[in-house]
Design a protein around this motif. Structure first.
Motif, mmCIF file in Angstrom:
data_model
loop_
_atom_site.group_PDB
_atom_site.id
_atom_site.type_symbol
_atom_site.label_atom_id
_atom_site.label_comp_id
_atom_site.label_asym_id
_atom_site.label_seq_id
_atom_site.Cartn_x
_atom_site.Cartn_y
_atom_site.Cartn_z
ATOM 1 N N TYR A 164 0.710 -1.193 0.104
ATOM 2 C CA TYR A 164 -0.034 0.065 -0.043
ATOM 3 C C TYR A 164 0.888 1.318 -0.160
ATOM 4 O O TYR A 164 0.384 2.245 -0.674
ATOM 5 N N VAL A 167 2.344 1.892 -3.612
ATOM 6 C CA VAL A 167 1.585 2.349 -4.619
ATOM 7 C C VAL A 167 1.057 3.794 -4.395
ATOM 8 O O VAL A 167 0.579 4.515 -5.344
ATOM 9 N N ASN A 168 1.326 4.214 -3.163
ATOM 10 C CA ASN A 168 0.791 5.426 -2.923
ATOM 11 C C ASN A 168 2.166 6.516 -2.526
ATOM 12 O O ASN A 168 1.792 7.563 -2.275
ATOM 13 N N GLY A 169 3.318 5.974 -2.869
ATOM 14 C CA GLY A 169 4.515 6.754 -2.482
ATOM 15 C C GLY A 169 5.544 6.567 -3.393
ATOM 16 O O GLY A 169 5.950 7.439 -4.299
ATOM 17 N N GLU A 177 5.727 8.085 7.068
ATOM 18 C CA GLU A 177 4.625 8.061 6.271
ATOM 19 C C GLU A 177 4.320 6.546 5.788
ATOM 20 O O GLU A 177 3.381 6.101 5.594
ATOM 21 N N LYS A 178 5.564 6.108 5.478
ATOM 22 C CA LYS A 178 5.533 4.594 5.211
ATOM 23 C C LYS A 178 4.846 3.979 6.241
ATOM 24 O O LYS A 178 4.084 2.837 6.128
ATOM 25 N N LEU A 181 1.041 4.353 6.390
ATOM 26 C CA LEU A 181 0.318 3.470 5.310
ATOM 27 C C LEU A 181 0.441 2.022 5.371
ATOM 28 O O LEU A 181 -0.541 1.371 5.283
ATOM 29 N N TYR A 185 -2.837 -0.427 6.039
ATOM 30 C CA TYR A 185 -3.100 -1.849 5.226
ATOM 31 C C TYR A 185 -3.394 -2.886 6.235
ATOM 32 O O TYR A 185 -4.264 -3.856 6.061
ATOM 33 N N ILE A 197 -4.353 -3.514 -4.680
ATOM 34 C CA ILE A 197 -2.993 -2.944 -4.503
ATOM 35 C C ILE A 197 -2.254 -3.708 -5.843
ATOM 36 O O ILE A 197 -1.354 -3.097 -6.562
ATOM 37 N N GLN A 200 -3.056 -1.906 -8.931
ATOM 38 C CA GLN A 200 -2.436 -0.667 -8.966
ATOM 39 C C GLN A 200 -1.065 -0.829 -9.249
ATOM 40 O O GLN A 200 -0.356 -0.060 -9.997
ATOM 41 N N GLY A 210 3.040 7.139 -10.621
ATOM 42 C CA GLY A 210 3.228 6.889 -8.968
ATOM 43 C C GLY A 210 4.470 6.413 -8.635
ATOM 44 O O GLY A 210 4.841 6.344 -7.406
#
Length: 212
Positions: A164, A167-169, A177-178, A181, A185, A197, A200, A210
Motif C-alpha cells: 500500500y 503504490v501511494n508513495g 509516512e511509510k 500507510l 494496510y 494493490i 495498482q 506514481g
C-alpha cells in the motif's frame, strides 16, 4: 534510568500477528501467482541482467538482509539498481528522490519495478508475500523504531513485493509516512485489498505513474 532502546528491542513491540485464518487464501494465491510470476519474469531477468553487466561494474543480483514476519530476518534478492560501491562509505541509508547512487538502467528498473522481479523466489519460499509492507533492513528498522515506536507494527504480517505504501508513495517515501500507510494496510487487511494493490502495481509497471 537509561531509557535508550537496545538493538532488537523492537521485537517486544510488534504486537499480535494477523490471525493465520485470515491469511490462508493469501498464501494460496502467493504460491500460484508467485510461480506464474517467476516463470514470466525469467526473460526480463535475463535481458536486464545482461544490460546491468554491460553498463556497470558488479554483480547482476543484489542480496540483502531484511526484517520479515514477526521480526525474523531473511535475505531478499533484487536486480542490482545501484552502483556496486553505493554504500561503501555511508552504510545503510534511506533511498531518496533522484538518488545519485542509482545507475541509469537502475532508474528505469525502479520506475517499472523490474528490479523486484527476483523476489518471486522469496514469495515461493514463504519469506515474502505478493502484497504486504516492504521489508526493511535491520539497521533501519532499529533506527526508525527509536523515532516511531509504532514502526514494528508493520511486522505483524508477511512483507510483500509491493504494498500500500509503494503504490501511494514510491521508493523515496518518508519513513513515518511509510509506517502510517503500512499500518493502515494491516488494520484494514482483506483479500480484496490485496487485489486492489496488485492491480495498482501492474498499472505502475506499465505507466510509471506514481513510481519514483
Amino acid at each position: 534510568m537509561n531509557d535508550v532502546k537496545t538493538e532488537y528491542d523492537y521485537l517486544k513491540h510488534i504486537g499480535e500477528p494477523i490471525p493465520k485464518s485470515k491469511l490462508v487464501w493469501k498464501r494460496f494465491w502467493d504460491i500460484i501467482f508467485g510461480l506464474i510470476g517467476m516463470i514470466i519474469s525469467i526473460p526480463f531477468i535475463i535481458i536486464f541482467g545482461i544490460i546491468i553487466k554491460l553498463t556497470s561494474k558488479g554483480p547482476v543480483f543484489y542480496k540483502q538482509e531484511r526484517v520479515g514476519y514477526m521480526g525474523k530476518n531473511f535475505y531478499v534478492v533484487k536486480l542490482r539498481s545501484m552502483r556496486n560501491d553505493a554504500e561503501a562509505k555511508t552504510g545503510a541509508v534511506w533511498a531518496q528522490k533522484d538518488d545519485p547512487r542509482v545507475t541509469p538502467v537502475g532508474r528505469f528498473m525502479r520506475k517499472t519495478r523490474i528490479d523486484e522481479l527476483p523476489q518471486f523466489w522469496n514469495v515461493l519460499k514463504g519469506d515474502m508475500s505478493l502484497v504486504g509492507p516492504r521489508p526493511e533492513r535491520p539497521e533501519l528498522t532499529e533506527k526508525f523504531f527509536k523515532q516511531w515506536p509504532e514502526f514494528p507494527q508493520r511486522l505483524r504480517i508477511i512483507p510483500g513485493i509491493t504494498g500500500y505504501a509503494q503504490v501511494n508513495g514510491g521508493y523515496d517515501i518518508a519513513p513515518d509516512e511509510k509506517c502510517r500507510l503500512d499500518n493502515y494496510y494491516i488494520e484494514h487487511y482483506s483479500f480484496g485489498f490485496d487485489i486492489k494493490i496488485a492491480l495498482q502495481t501492474i498499472k505502475i509497471m506499465f505507466t510509471g505513474d506514481g513510481a519514483r
